[in-house]
Write a protein that holds these residues in place. Structure first.
Motif, PDB file in Angstrom:
ATOM      1  N   THR A 132      39.768  44.232  46.952  1.00  0.00           N
ATOM      2  CA  THR A 132      40.860  45.201  46.934  1.00  0.00           C
ATOM      3  C   THR A 132      40.750  46.154  48.116  1.00  0.00           C
ATOM      4  O   THR A 132      41.754  46.454  48.784  1.00  0.00           O
ATOM      5  N   ARG A 144      41.746  44.338  51.208  1.00  0.00           N
ATOM      6  CA  ARG A 144      43.196  44.167  51.253  1.00  0.00           C
ATOM      7  C   ARG A 144      43.873  45.451  51.717  1.00  0.00           C
ATOM      8  O   ARG A 144      44.792  45.410  52.533  1.00  0.00           O
ATOM      9  N   TRP A 145      43.410  46.609  51.254  1.00  0.00           N
ATOM     10  CA  TRP A 145      43.997  47.883  51.667  1.00  0.00           C
ATOM     11  C   TRP A 145      43.706  48.177  53.137  1.00  0.00           C
ATOM     12  O   TRP A 145      44.563  48.733  53.847  1.00  0.00           O
ATOM     13  N   TYR A 157      46.958  39.657  54.827  1.00  0.00           N
ATOM     14  CA  TYR A 157      47.224  40.495  53.661  1.00  0.00           C
ATOM     15  C   TYR A 157      47.859  39.681  52.537  1.00  0.00           C
ATOM     16  O   TYR A 157      47.473  39.809  51.375  1.00  0.00           O
TER      17      TYR A 157
END
Length: 84
Positions: free
Chosen positions: A15, A18-19, A76
Motif C-alpha cells: 500500500t 502504491r501511494w 500504479y
C-alpha cells in the motif's frame, strides 16, 4: 493470546509503495502540465523569451517525461490489481 498476522506488514508495504508511485505520477503530471503551459505561453509571446528556448525546452522535457508518466501510471494500476 492474539498473534499478529504476518501478512499485514506485507500488505502495508504494498500500500505504501502504491501511494509513493501515485505521488510520483502526480508530480510528473504536474511538471508536464507546467512545461506545456510554459511552451504555450512562449509560443504566444506572453513570456519574454527572445530566443525561444523556453518553448523548445518545454516541448523537449514534456516529450521525455511523458513515457515516465505512462510507466508510473501502468505500475500504479498493476499494484492496484495486485492488492485486490
Amino acid at each position: 493470546m492474539d498473534v499478529p498476522d504476518r501478512s499485514t506488514g506485507k500488505g502495508a508495504l504494498w500500500t505504501a509503495l502504491r501511494w509513493v508511485v501515485l505521488g510520483a505520477f502526480a508530480c510528473t503530471a504536474a511538471v508536464i502540465a507546467l512545461l506545456v503551459g510554459r511552451a504555450v505561453l512562449s509560443a504566444f509571446g506572453s513570456v519574454f523569451d527572445p530566443h525561444g528556448y523556453g518553448m523548445f525546452a518545454g516541448i523537449l522535457f514534456s516529450v521525455v517525461l511523458t513515457p515516465v508518466a505512462v510507466a508510473l501510471w501502468a505500475l500504479y494500476r498493476s499494484l492496484r490489481r495486485r492488492g485486490r
